[in-house]
Design an enzyme around this catalytic site. Structure first.
Site, PDB file in Angstrom:
ATOM      1  N   ASP A   1     -23.282  -5.638   9.149  1.00 28.21           N
ATOM      2  CA  ASP A   1     -22.658  -5.732   7.831  1.00 28.21           C
ATOM      3  C   ASP A   1     -21.996  -4.405   7.467  1.00 28.21           C
ATOM      4  O   ASP A   1     -22.197  -3.866   6.382  1.00 28.21           O
ATOM      5  CB  ASP A   1     -23.696  -6.123   6.775  1.00 28.21           C
ATOM      6  CG  ASP A   1     -23.059  -6.553   5.459  1.00 28.21           C
ATOM      7  OD1 ASP A   1     -21.881  -6.965   5.469  1.00 28.21           O
ATOM      8  OD2 ASP A   1     -23.738  -6.467   4.420  1.00 28.21           O
ATOM      9  N   VAL A   2     -21.219  -3.868   8.393  1.00 27.82           N
ATOM     10  CA  VAL A   2     -20.554  -2.579   8.156  1.00 27.82           C
ATOM     11  C   VAL A   2     -19.344  -2.822   7.266  1.00 27.82           C
ATOM     12  O   VAL A   2     -18.455  -3.606   7.592  1.00 27.82           O
ATOM     13  CB  VAL A   2     -20.122  -1.924   9.483  1.00 27.82           C
ATOM     14  CG1 VAL A   2     -19.399  -0.612   9.208  1.00 27.82           C
ATOM     15  CG2 VAL A   2     -21.324  -1.685  10.368  1.00 27.82           C
TER      16      VAL A   2
END
Length: 96
Positions: free
Chosen positions: A61-62
């Site tokens: 979930d960058v």
């Protein structure tokens, strides 16, 4: 009884997404500094992937909201709630 706690450093500048939205603070981000932030994030992700050879962890979930900036614009990867630890990367097939 043992209790586990997660402790974060205080990041005075907040999330990268907030910094980019604030024209006053964003004006302090030269292209050189933006590149240094990007390199810092890449190094952090590389550390997660390669710290223990054969046992990577993937953030998954960058985004700019999950990058906290310290006072000197040093980036810290946060919110690892969707991270996936792969105990034996060779034995597990990765899928999208």
């Amino acid at each position: 009884m043992l209790e586990l706690c997660l402790v974060y450093e205080f990041a005075p500048l907040g999330g990268l997404n907030d910094v980019l939205k604030d024209d006053v603070v964003a004006s302090q981000l030269s292209w050189q500094l933006r590149l240094e932030v990007a390199i810092g994030v890449a190094k952090g992700l590389c550390c997660m992937h390669d710290l223990i050879p054969g046992s990577p962890a993937f953030h998954r979930d960058v985004k700019s909201a999950n990058i906290a900036l310290m006072a000197d614009f040093t980036p810290k990867i946060i919110d690892c709630g969707l991270s996936k630890y792969v105990p034996d990367a060779g034995a597990v097939a990765m899928s999208n």
